[in-house]
Design a protein around this motif. Structure first.
Motif, PDB file in Angstrom:
ATOM      1  N   HIS A 246       0.882  -1.086  -0.044  1.00  0.00           N
ATOM      2  CA  HIS A 246      -0.114  -0.009   0.131  1.00  0.00           C
ATOM      3  C   HIS A 246       1.037   1.179   0.038  1.00  0.00           C
ATOM      4  CE1 HIS A 246      -2.778   2.926   1.760  1.00  0.00           C
ATOM      5  NE2 HIS A 246      -3.558   2.607   0.956  1.00  0.00           N
ATOM      6  N   SER A 269      -3.883   0.333  -5.568  1.00  0.00           N
ATOM      7  CA  SER A 269      -3.580   0.427  -3.874  1.00  0.00           C
ATOM      8  C   SER A 269      -4.465   1.580  -3.206  1.00  0.00           C
ATOM      9  CB  SER A 269      -2.171   0.730  -3.940  1.00  0.00           C
ATOM     10  OG  SER A 269      -1.833   1.057  -2.549  1.00  0.00           O
ATOM     11  N   GLY A 273      -6.899  -0.395  -0.299  1.00  0.00           N
ATOM     12  CA  GLY A 273      -6.406  -0.243   0.989  1.00  0.00           C
ATOM     13  C   GLY A 273      -5.552  -1.425   1.624  1.00  0.00           C
ATOM     14  N   VAL A 274      -5.054  -1.340   2.480  1.00  0.00           N
ATOM     15  CA  VAL A 274      -4.295  -2.173   3.436  1.00  0.00           C
ATOM     16  C   VAL A 274      -5.236  -3.770   3.325  1.00  0.00           C
ATOM     17  CG1 VAL A 274      -2.928  -3.072   5.329  1.00  0.00           C
ATOM     18  CG2 VAL A 274      -2.880  -0.727   4.520  1.00  0.00           C
ATOM     19  N   LEU A 277      -6.005  -5.397   0.162  1.00  0.00           N
ATOM     20  CA  LEU A 277      -4.637  -5.894  -0.534  1.00  0.00           C
ATOM     21  C   LEU A 277      -4.333  -7.168   0.195  1.00  0.00           C
ATOM     22  CD1 LEU A 277      -2.294  -2.643  -0.732  1.00  0.00           C
ATOM     23  CD2 LEU A 277      -3.137  -4.267  -2.858  1.00  0.00           C
ATOM     24  N   SER A 283      -7.229  -8.568  -5.123  1.00  0.00           N
ATOM     25  CA  SER A 283      -5.902  -8.200  -4.713  1.00  0.00           C
ATOM     26  C   SER A 283      -4.718  -9.113  -5.690  1.00  0.00           C
ATOM     27  CB  SER A 283      -5.501  -8.392  -3.263  1.00  0.00           C
ATOM     28  OG  SER A 283      -4.068  -8.579  -2.811  1.00  0.00           O
ATOM     29  N   ASP A 323       2.536   6.302   5.655  1.00  0.00           N
ATOM     30  CA  ASP A 323       1.661   5.538   5.420  1.00  0.00           C
ATOM     31  C   ASP A 323       0.936   5.271   6.853  1.00  0.00           C
ATOM     32  OD1 ASP A 323      -0.134   4.696   3.165  1.00  0.00           O
ATOM     33  OD2 ASP A 323       0.263   2.554   4.043  1.00  0.00           O
ATOM     34  N   GLY A 341     -10.254   3.005   0.946  1.00  0.00           N
ATOM     35  CA  GLY A 341      -8.986   2.038   1.064  1.00  0.00           C
ATOM     36  C   GLY A 341      -9.374   1.429   2.675  1.00  0.00           C
TER      37      GLY A 341
END
Length: 513
Positions: A246, A269, A273-274, A277, A283, A323, A341
């Motif tokens: 990310h 990304s 978002g985290v 992903l 993803s 981040d 995200g």
């Protein structure tokens, strides 16, 4: 005897009537929630905690530690349904607020300040939602509060309190892995609070061993019984990938050709978002399926994901730190919003109908909520009192939550209390150090891999309390300085052309520093 008990109770109510009203309000809200959603609320991961230890279904428990299952759900569902689990969690919420209130009074915080500090834990609708949901967050909070209260019960905790506090904080790690980070603030506190180097060494060693016992015990259970390996979770590499991918600038990142498809474009990304992903079907880590042409088999991409993560950390550490920082400051926002995200905040908000999650908690079929309740001890079909649920949702969306500036104020006041009280009020300064340390450990520790409003719940039981201790330390330090200034004698005034006499010099030397 009975009359004396009545007088004692009446005296307590008179002294603590504001807290009593607040506690009653918290109780009524929890009754409202329990009536609104029966038997309990389920989330995507609830199935993992309900059935993760059963033969043939252990795969669903492979992502996170399942201490919540072992300590609460497994024993409880043998004798009761999940409505009782929600009830226990509501009682735990009330107990945490009451315990923190008593702790603050015991350590010299004023009644009104202690009452204000526990108001978020009693009244925040996101806390109420978590207590009604079959998830480990409330148990984690309870263990965190128990550990803090035990270590702070006395200004200098004895060996028994160090043992119990270490066990409570250590037990939080098999409930949520971020609890591992609590060893650092707890160890700093017991070493700083103990008198003499021998006691410091003893308390530090005992705390470390007691903290490690639940962690090592669970990891052994994971390796021998669950056969996941000697670890708390097997998702470390996946979350490392999610956070670093990310943050990465893939255009300038130097990686091998086989790793490049794992590095997402900026639009992908930002959209995923985290969390996306790591978990979404869109993803790159899910879509990318390289083939070993010599064996004709798919290549396991987990080593490639780890390699990508380490490359980002080495080459672009500032981007990763930035981040994480952008996620960490979201806690202090005035309102609860979802940035692009992020995990949607709506997952932790009351709905006017029973919430379902496709492919995890369905309305009908093998994954239906009704079937889950039936397998987990009964409780009937999911039911919602629409009128009560609508009222709860209105309360939550229109002020029934703790604004971010309250957390920021608690953080700043607690941090200031550490420095202001270190020389003149060491007890409260150390209390601020422990609570702020625990808060930063679990909140920032969660932000290291992913931001979610669910992971910010421990702020409710830490930062306002740290702020109350900090304000107390600041006030006492200011009073001490004022009393010191008032105690300094002015001394005799020398006549022009004549130095002060010996008595005046002696008096000035005796002024306390």
């Amino acid at each position: 005897m009975k009359g004396e008990a009545v007088r004692t109770a009446t005296g307590l109510l008179r002294r603590h009537w504001v807290f009593g009203l607040l506690l009653a309000a918290g109780l009524m809200l929890r009754v409202f929630v329990q009536v609104s959603y029966q038997p309990a609320l389920l989330f995507i991961d609830s199935v993992k905690y309900l059935f993760g230890t059963q033969t043939g279904t252990t795969a669903v428990g492979a992502y996170d530690p399942i201490g919540y299952t072992l300590l609460v759900l497994a024993p409880l569902t043998k004798v009761a349904d999940l409505a009782c689990a929600a009830l226990l969690q509501h009682l735990a919420g009330l107990a945490m607020a009451a315990g923190l209130y008593v702790l603050m009074l015991r350590r010299g915080v004023t009644r009104w300040l202690a009452t204000v500090a526990v108001a978020p834990a009693l009244l925040d609708a996101y806390q109420l939602n978590a207590e009604q949901t079959i998830m480990p967050d409330v148990l984690f909070e309870a263990l965190l509060v128990a550990g803090i209260a035990l270590l702070l019960w006395r200004p200098r905790p004895g060996l028994v309190l160090v043992i119990l506090g270490g066990l409570a904080l250590g037990a939080s790690a098999p409930v949520r892995q971020v609890g591992e980070a609590l060893i650092a603030p707890a160890l700093v506190y017991v070493v700083a609070a103990a008198p003499g180097w021998r006691r410091r060494v003893l308390h530090g060693a005992v705390l470390t061993v007691c903290f490690a016992l639940p962690v090592v015990g669970y990891m052994t259970y994971s390796a021998v019984i669950l056969q996941y390996g000697f670890e708390l979770s097997n998702m470390g590499s996946a979350y490392l990938y999610g956070r670093t991918a990310h943050a990465a600038d893939c255009a300038t990142l130097k990686i091998t050709a086989i790793e490049q498809p794992l590095c997402p474009s900026a639009p992908v990304s930002a959209a995923l978002g985290v969390d996306g992903l790591v978990n979404a079907q869109a993803s790159p880590r899910v879509l990318y399926e390289p083939v070993d042409v010599y064996r004709g088999k798919l290549i396991d991409t987990m080593p490639l994901q780890r390699a990508l993560g380490y490359s980002v950390l080495r080459q672009q550490p500032v981007r990763v730190a930035g981040d994480i920082a952008r996620d960490a400051v979201k806690l202090f926002a005035l309102t609860r919003n979802t940035a692009q995200g992020d995990t949607p905040v709506t997952r932790w908000q009351f709905q006017t109908s029973y919430p379902y999650y496709p492919a995890a908690i369905a309305r009908h079929g093998p994954n239906s909520a009704s079937r889950i309740f039936s397998l987990a001890g009964g409780g009937g079909n999911p039911r919602v009192n629409a009128t009560a649920a609508t009222a709860l949702r209105y309360y939550q969306l229109h002020g029934g939550y703790t604004p971010g500036p309250v957390f920021l104020l608690g953080l700043l006041a607690g941090t200031a209390g550490i420095f202001a009280g270190w020389r003149r009020d060491r007890g409260h300064a150390l209390a601020c150090l422990l609570i702020i340390g625990c808060a930063v450990s679990v909140l920032l520790g969660a932000d290291l891999y992913e931001f979610s409003w669910r992971y910010q719940l421990p702020a409710l039981v830490t930062l306002p309390v740290a702020g109350a201790f900090g304000v107390t330390a600041l006030v006492r330090a200011a009073r001490a300085r004022r009393h010191q200034a008032e105690a300094i004698p002015a001394g005799p005034v020398a006549e022009p052309g004549h130095p002060p006499n010996d008595l005046a010099i002696t008096g000035s030397e005796q002024v306390p520093s």
